[in-house]
Design an enzyme around this catalytic site. Structure first.
Site, PDB file in Angstrom:
ATOM      1  N   TRP A  45       1.455   2.876  -3.137  1.00 49.79           N
ATOM      2  CA  TRP A  45       2.362   2.366  -2.095  1.00 49.79           C
ATOM      3  C   TRP A  45       2.093   0.905  -1.730  1.00 49.79           C
ATOM      4  CZ3 TRP A  45       6.434   3.511   1.048  1.00 49.79           C
ATOM      5  CH2 TRP A  45       6.575   2.730   2.200  1.00 49.79           C
ATOM      6  N   ASN A  47       3.708  -2.157   1.175  1.00 53.01           N
ATOM      7  CA  ASN A  47       4.741  -2.715   2.066  1.00 53.01           C
ATOM      8  C   ASN A  47       4.474  -4.198   2.312  1.00 53.01           C
ATOM      9  OD1 ASN A  47       2.978  -0.830   3.912  1.00 53.01           O
ATOM     10  ND2 ASN A  47       3.941  -2.074   5.458  1.00 53.01           N
ATOM     11  N   ASP A  48       4.423  -4.665   3.515  1.00 49.73           N
ATOM     12  CA  ASP A  48       4.491  -6.112   3.806  1.00 49.73           C
ATOM     13  C   ASP A  48       3.576  -7.014   2.964  1.00 49.73           C
ATOM     14  OD1 ASP A  48       5.493  -4.635   5.916  1.00 49.73           O
ATOM     15  OD2 ASP A  48       4.291  -5.599   7.437  1.00 49.73           O
ATOM     16  N   GLN A  64       0.105  -4.957   2.316  1.00 54.15           N
ATOM     17  CA  GLN A  64      -0.130  -3.647   2.916  1.00 54.15           C
ATOM     18  C   GLN A  64      -0.122  -2.628   1.774  1.00 54.15           C
ATOM     19  OE1 GLN A  64      -0.120  -2.724   6.828  1.00 54.15           O
ATOM     20  NE2 GLN A  64      -1.370  -4.370   6.029  1.00 54.15           N
ATOM     21  N   TRP A  72       3.463   5.756   2.675  1.00 52.29           N
ATOM     22  CA  TRP A  72       2.645   4.977   3.606  1.00 52.29           C
ATOM     23  C   TRP A  72       1.467   5.818   4.091  1.00 52.29           C
ATOM     24  CZ3 TRP A  72       0.830   4.937   8.620  1.00 52.29           C
ATOM     25  CH2 TRP A  72       0.443   3.691   9.143  1.00 52.29           C
ATOM     26  N   PHE A 104      -3.723  -3.531   9.392  1.00 53.12           N
ATOM     27  CA  PHE A 104      -2.279  -3.809   9.410  1.00 53.12           C
ATOM     28  C   PHE A 104      -2.026  -5.274   9.022  1.00 53.12           C
ATOM     29  CE2 PHE A 104       0.228  -0.486  12.080  1.00 53.12           C
ATOM     30  CZ  PHE A 104      -0.249   0.534  11.269  1.00 53.12           C
ATOM     31  N   ARG A 178       0.999  -6.834  17.323  1.00 50.36           N
ATOM     32  CA  ARG A 178       0.490  -6.940  15.955  1.00 50.36           C
ATOM     33  C   ARG A 178       1.050  -8.095  15.124  1.00 50.36           C
ATOM     34  NH1 ARG A 178       3.470  -1.977  15.963  1.00 50.36           N
ATOM     35  NH2 ARG A 178       5.451  -2.145  14.844  1.00 50.36           N
ATOM     36  N   ASP A 179       0.526  -8.153  13.894  1.00 47.97           N
ATOM     37  CA  ASP A 179       0.983  -9.031  12.811  1.00 47.97           C
ATOM     38  C   ASP A 179       0.754 -10.520  13.108  1.00 47.97           C
ATOM     39  OD1 ASP A 179       1.797  -6.553  11.940  1.00 47.97           O
ATOM     40  OD2 ASP A 179       3.918  -6.872  12.358  1.00 47.97           O
ATOM     41  N   GLU A 230       8.429  -7.541  14.677  1.00 45.15           N
ATOM     42  CA  GLU A 230       7.244  -7.452  13.823  1.00 45.15           C
ATOM     43  C   GLU A 230       7.142  -8.719  12.977  1.00 45.15           C
ATOM     44  OE1 GLU A 230       6.848  -2.736  12.879  1.00 45.15           O
ATOM     45  OE2 GLU A 230       8.260  -3.768  11.608  1.00 45.15           O
ATOM     46  N   TRP A 312      12.643   0.157   5.891  1.00 46.68           N
ATOM     47  CA  TRP A 312      11.943   1.321   6.448  1.00 46.68           C
ATOM     48  C   TRP A 312      12.837   2.559   6.542  1.00 46.68           C
ATOM     49  CZ3 TRP A 312       7.124   1.983   6.025  1.00 46.68           C
ATOM     50  CH2 TRP A 312       6.233   0.928   6.149  1.00 46.68           C
TER      51      TRP A 312
END
Ligand code: FRU
Length: 509
Positions: A45, A47-48, A64, A72, A104, A178-179, A230, A312
């Protein structure tokens, strides 16, 4: 003796069966739907994009990553490097979850002045700033389970040490906290952190990457608010010699075509506060499948953007095996004057040409209903860039299809003055209720002439129209590659030029 022989035979049998089994599985990067021009990790998997930074002639891309499954899960930072933004080498995992939680999204900086004090023996530290997400705190219903932490590397990102004083920025009681995207603000010799804090942005600053002070907030009343904010980014871009500041804010859900998407603001930033120049909601990519997009740090005035090529709404369900999801093509961002004021134009980085094979150019064509170009792309393995220029824009549709009557439509709707991507009949669509459908995007110029560039890679298309003023990204899953290509138009369409360039795979398979 008999038993020994039997055991040996059994071992030989098991070994042969194992080898055969292994050979039955497709090798990484040869699977159906696997992108050949885009980065995706060997397996599992993704993601970002995270920690994107340019250091010592190398582009770093962290991401990620869940290395145990294709859905995820507990987040790690995977790591890949490239010299040209196109060919990637995957390296060992950079950051693993720990007692403070999952790792994250976040950013990385090159701390050339050793403000953090992590540098030793003249070695410049790379510092990663990320969110520690504590799943236990989340389960317990707490509101402070996301905190900002740092880690450093003295060997150009190969190995990382987490800071003992983590977290360096504690949660004040905001669930979505976050982020962090950190940049050096040279004018005041300080680091600036842009942080997504639920439904707005909070800016912090620090001189040493450890002691963060709140500077200001932005966005409670500005922009789109259909979902949580985000993955932000803040950077300057020039237009006609004037500096503007761009604030990217990814949002999920609430995108213009459903689910996740990247919005941005243009304005000014004075080292403490961001002030937008108007109240428009701008979208960097109108397609359904560009998310969490931000830019590389440390690239001077060039701003290179990369997004996650998914949404998502269905990222965990798309019909791939062994791996799930990929990044977009890196894109250069520029400010341009448009019908709707100043906007960002995105174009694939010119480095994409490093994988060009011999292109084919067709001039002065005219379309009366259908122009079939299938024979021209028959050998292109659904990996190519098509650029079409029109002296007089009229409605048209570019149709990618296969012999199973599945098709993906990309085009311009003259009556609505909109570009579109339609994946209603694109093959496998039933894994999510809204996957089939049409995504629409405005045209940002009233010019008579027009151009469109589409980057096709097996199971994805990225559309850059009118010099990148309109950008759209979509993934799709046909039951056989889209090897056919046609252009259709209701009214007679004159095409000035079409250039189709096949692209070589970036992977050694
Ligand atoms: C965006 C995001 C981030 C978060 C990460 C978790 O896609 O939800 O806000 O840090 O993914 O994997």
């Amino acid at each position: 003796m008999k038993t020994k022989c039997g055991v040996l035979m059994l071992i030989a049998f098991l070994t042969i069966t194992c080898i055969c089994k292994a050979q039955d599985l497709p090798k990484p990067y040869t699977e159906q739907y696997r992108p050949q021009l885009h980065f995706s990790p060997k397996a599992h998997w993704v993601n970002d994009p995270n920690g994107m930074v340019y250091f010592n002639h190398t582009y770093h891309l962290f991401f990620q990553y869940y290395p145990k499954d294709i859905v995820w899960g507990p987040m790690h930072w995977g790591h890949a490097v490239s010299k040209d933004l196109i060919h990637w080498k995957e390296l060992p995992i950079a950051l693993y979850p720990d007692s403070l939680g999952y790792i994250f999204s976040g950013s990385a900086v090159v701390d050339s002045n050793n403000t953090s004090g992590f540098g030793k023996k003249g070695k410049i530290p790379m510092v990663a700033i990320f969110t520690h997400h504590d799943p236990k705190g989340e389960k317990a219903g707490k509101d402070n389970y996301q905190n900002q932490s740092i880690a450093y590397s003295l060997d150009e990102g190969n190995t990382w040490t987490k800071y003992k004083g983590n977290p360096v920025l504690k949660n004040p009681g905001i669930k979505d906290f976050r982020d962090p995207k950190v940049m050096w603000y040279a004018k005041e010799k300080k680091w600036v952190m842009t942080l997504a804090t639920k439904d707005h942005i909070t800016f912090y600053s620090a001189s040493d990457l450890k002691n963060w002070k709140k500077e200001s907030e932005f966005g409670l009343r500005e922009g789109a608010h259909g979902g949580v904010w985000e993955c932000p980014d803040l950077f300057p871009l020039k237009l006609n010699g004037k500096t503007y500041w761009v604030l990217i804010v990814n949002i999920n859900p609430g995108g213009p075509n459903g689910g996740s998407a990247t919005q941005y603001f243009i304005g000014s930033y004075n080292g403490s506060k961001f002030t937008p120049m108007d109240t428009q909601t701008r979208w960097l990519d109108y397609g359904p499948d560009e998310y969490a997009g931000i830019t590389w740090g440390n690239t001077g005035s060039r701003k290179i953007f990369l997004g996650w090529m998914s949404n998502w709404e269905y990222a965990n369900q798309v019909p791939t095996e062994k791996w799930r999801n990929a990044m977009t093509i890196p894109r250069d961002l520029q400010l341009k004057q448009s019908k709707q004021g100043i906007v960002i134009a995105s174009t694939p980085v010119p480095e994409l040409a490093t994988i060009n094979a011999k292109s084919l150019a067709l001039n002065n064509l005219s379309v009366n209903k259908t122009l079939d170009l299938s024979s021209k792309v028959a050998d292109f393995k659904s990996q190519y860039v098509l650029k079409m220029s029109l002296a007089q824009l009229k409605g048209y549709t570019i149709k990618l299809s296969n012999k199973k009557s599945e098709e993906l439509l990309i085009g311009y709707d003259e009556a609505k003055d909109q570009y579109f991507i339609d994946r209603t009949k694109s093959g496998k669509v039933s894994f999510q209720k809204d996957f089939a459908g049409q995504a629409k995007a405005p045209r940002f110029t009233a010019a008579k002439n027009s151009d469109i560039t589409i980057v096709v890679d097996k199971a994805s298309v990225e559309v850059f129209a009118d010099g990148g003023l309109t950008t759209m990204t979509a993934v799709y899953f046909p039951n056989g590659d889209f090897t056919d290509l046609a252009i259709t138009a209701n009214e007679k369409l004159n095409i000035k030029n079409i250039k189709i360039t096949p692209l070589k795979s970036i992977w050694n398979k």
